[in-house]
Scaffold this active site. Structure first.
Site, PDB file in Angstrom:
ATOM      1  N   THR A  50       0.429  -1.721  -0.388  1.00 49.87           N
ATOM      2  CA  THR A  50       1.192  -1.172   0.743  1.00 49.87           C
ATOM      3  C   THR A  50       2.118  -2.230   1.357  1.00 49.87           C
ATOM      4  O   THR A  50       1.845  -3.431   1.265  1.00 49.87           O
ATOM      5  CB  THR A  50       0.202  -0.677   1.820  1.00 49.87           C
ATOM      6  OG1 THR A  50       0.901  -0.417   3.022  1.00 49.87           O
ATOM      7  CG2 THR A  50      -0.866  -1.712   2.134  1.00 49.87           C
ATOM      8  N   ASP A  51       3.159  -1.756   2.036  1.00 47.82           N
ATOM      9  CA  ASP A  51       4.045  -2.684   2.754  1.00 47.82           C
ATOM     10  C   ASP A  51       3.361  -3.268   3.993  1.00 47.82           C
ATOM     11  O   ASP A  51       3.847  -4.239   4.571  1.00 47.82           O
ATOM     12  CB  ASP A  51       5.355  -2.002   3.157  1.00 47.82           C
ATOM     13  CG  ASP A  51       5.185  -0.821   4.106  1.00 47.82           C
ATOM     14  OD1 ASP A  51       4.023  -0.418   4.384  1.00 47.82           O
ATOM     15  OD2 ASP A  51       6.211  -0.285   4.577  1.00 47.82           O
ATOM     16  N   GLU A  52       2.201  -2.675   4.391  1.00 40.70           N
ATOM     17  CA  GLU A  52       1.556  -3.130   5.635  1.00 40.70           C
ATOM     18  C   GLU A  52       1.026  -4.558   5.520  1.00 40.70           C
ATOM     19  O   GLU A  52       0.754  -5.204   6.528  1.00 40.70           O
ATOM     20  CB  GLU A  52       0.458  -2.143   6.051  1.00 40.70           C
ATOM     21  CG  GLU A  52       1.026  -0.747   6.190  1.00 40.70           C
ATOM     22  CD  GLU A  52       0.120   0.255   6.894  1.00 40.70           C
ATOM     23  OE1 GLU A  52      -0.720  -0.154   7.703  1.00 40.70           O
ATOM     24  OE2 GLU A  52       0.291   1.454   6.628  1.00 40.70           O
ATOM     25  N   TYR A  71      -7.317  -2.610   7.835  1.00 36.80           N
ATOM     26  CA  TYR A  71      -6.830  -1.975   6.595  1.00 36.80           C
ATOM     27  C   TYR A  71      -5.864  -2.903   5.867  1.00 36.80           C
ATOM     28  O   TYR A  71      -6.040  -3.213   4.684  1.00 36.80           O
ATOM     29  CB  TYR A  71      -6.139  -0.635   6.916  1.00 36.80           C
ATOM     30  CG  TYR A  71      -5.287  -0.103   5.773  1.00 36.80           C
ATOM     31  CD1 TYR A  71      -5.868   0.268   4.566  1.00 36.80           C
ATOM     32  CD2 TYR A  71      -3.896   0.005   5.889  1.00 36.80           C
ATOM     33  CE1 TYR A  71      -5.086   0.742   3.503  1.00 36.80           C
ATOM     34  CE2 TYR A  71      -3.113   0.476   4.844  1.00 36.80           C
ATOM     35  CZ  TYR A  71      -3.715   0.842   3.656  1.00 36.80           C
ATOM     36  OH  TYR A  71      -2.941   1.303   2.609  1.00 36.80           O
ATOM     37  N   LYS A  97      -6.145  -4.854   2.201  1.00 38.58           N
ATOM     38  CA  LYS A  97      -5.192  -4.660   1.097  1.00 38.58           C
ATOM     39  C   LYS A  97      -4.552  -6.002   0.727  1.00 38.58           C
ATOM     40  O   LYS A  97      -4.341  -6.289  -0.448  1.00 38.58           O
ATOM     41  CB  LYS A  97      -4.109  -3.636   1.481  1.00 38.58           C
ATOM     42  CG  LYS A  97      -4.592  -2.204   1.596  1.00 38.58           C
ATOM     43  CD  LYS A  97      -5.119  -1.599   0.307  1.00 38.58           C
ATOM     44  CE  LYS A  97      -4.054  -1.337  -0.734  1.00 38.58           C
ATOM     45  NZ  LYS A  97      -4.600  -0.581  -1.910  1.00 38.58           N
TER      46      LYS A  97
END
Ligand code: NAD
Ligand code: TYD
Length: 349
Positions: free
Chosen positions: A131-133, A156, A160
């Site tokens: 993810t870009d997060e 989260y 990741k």
């Protein structure tokens, strides 16, 4: 080629499984999924009887089970999507995210390493979907590129980020053939209605309040889920080993603008007078550690591999709303029982 897809009963995974099963009849696709609250075999009804598709129920946190599965099937490649994926749940229960997203990923890497060491010509790829997060939060300007430093803020995104680091470490240390992609926020059919867009579609349909965190000024970069699945296909088949690709739609919206657009669109589709649904908008306490803005620069993917998003946001959102309105049974099933209680509690908080 025998490909293991993990998390294939979830939102994005089900679109990836469907694309691969239909597009590559010569591949055998094995979908491994624990069927948590987010996993739903109804997402794959249309392909479940295809001869090149098999479903296996199992937990990536169980190392013995994973090792046996890899030995039994002798996979040639892995596309890894299984994860705990909801930021709000990670704030309530971070350890669950460590187990699945970190330990589960390392279990898969170990099992893949064993196959790769036994015969490097047969195990050819470990594709990790991220993810870009992991890049953290942007201010008013700038975009995430593949070289942006990791700066996760939620449990989260921290889990990741950790899994991404392990994948790179296995590539660098053991030469495991790995590829990673980091994608922006997805939307579309089969999205679990705890995430902003499907939650609000469901609440508008049922005339319930639309909970907007803070002032609704946070910005997300939305991509239609089938465009993400197409990007995964292109990267899986063409990316250099050890490479990373960012995937995004160049489609930034504040949350409040997304929800206003959705409200107006659903006034039309449900035959309600203009302005009716916007009255459901309710500003609620902000999410802790809420990232202000995400924006992906996907130039590398577009230039190297020729991928581009296929849909304008308004068109994709309209298709998505139509799908939810036409699939009432799916929505009722996933919002009933235990989940419904969680959902009510979340909103009351
Ligand atoms: P999702 O929550 O809809 O689906 C996750 C799937 O993984 C479910 O089917 C679930 O049953 C399965 N799963 C969870 N724990 C498991 C375990 N221990 N063992 C086996 N299976 C397990 O998630 P999603 O939105 O489809 O996201 C898929 C992947 O894409 C994730 O890795 C996520 O980080 C990444 N991603 C998501 C987005 C997004 O906008 N949703 C954006 C970028 C990247
Ligand atoms: P979400 O769909 O949870 O995705 P992510 O946190 O991975 O970006 O949330 C999207 C945005 O919407 C995010 O800024 C948080 C916000 N949001 C709300 O305002 N209200 C809600 O009820 C939810 C679930 C999210």
């Amino acid at each position: 080629m025998k490909v293991l897809i993990t998390g294939g009963a979830g939102f994005i995974g089900s679109h990836v499984v469907r694309l691969f099963v239909n597009k590559y009849p010569n591949y055998t696709i094995v979908n491994l999924d624990k069927l948590t609250y987010a996993g739903n075999l109804a997402n794959l009804k249309d392909i479940e009887n295809k001869p090149n598709y098999t479903f296996v129920k199992g937990d990536i946190v169980d190392a013995d089970f994973i090792n046996k599965l890899f030995q039994e099937h002798q996979f040639n490649a892995v596309i890894h999507l299984a994860a705990e994926s909801h930021v709000d749940r990670s704030i309530t229960n971070p350890l669950e995210f460590v187990y699945t997203n970190v330990i589960g990923t390392v279990n898969l890497l170990n099992a893949a390493k064993t196959l790769y060491k036994a015969d490097p010509s047969k195990f050819t790829k470990f594709y990790h979907v991220s993810t870009d997060e992991v890049y953290g939060s942007l201010g008013d300007t700038g975009m995430f590129t593949e070289t942006t430093a990791y700066d996760p803020h939620s449990p989260y995104s921290a889990s990741k980020a950790s899994s991404d680091h392990f994948v790179r470490a296995y590539h660098d240390t053991y030469k495991l053939p790995c590829v990673i992609s980091n994608c922006s926020n997805n939307y579309g059919p089969y999205h679990f209605p705890e995430k902003l867009i499907p939650l609000c579609i469901n609440n508008i349909k049922n005339n319930k309040p639309l909970p907007i965190y803070g002032k609704g000024e946070n910005v997300r970069d939305w991509l239609f889920v089938e465009d993400h699945a197409r990007a995964i296909d292109v990267i899986f088949h063409n990316a250099a080993l050890g490479s990373t690709y960012n995937i995004g739609g160049h489609n930034e919206w504040t949350n409040i603008d997304v929800i206003r657009l959705l409200c107006d669109m659903m006034d039309d589709k449900l035959g309600r007078p203009k302005g009716t649904n916007q009255q459901l908008i309710t500003f609620v306490t902000d999410r802790a550690g809420h990232d202000l803005r995400y924006a992906i620069d996907s130039t590398k993917l577009q230039k190297d591999l020729g991928w581009k998003p296929s849909l304008q946001f308004e068109e994709g959102l309209s298709k998505t709303v139509d799908w939810y309105l036409q699939n009432e049974e799916w929505l009722t099933n996933v919002t009933s029982g235990e989940y419904a209680n969680y959902y009510e509690k979340q909103y009351q908080n």
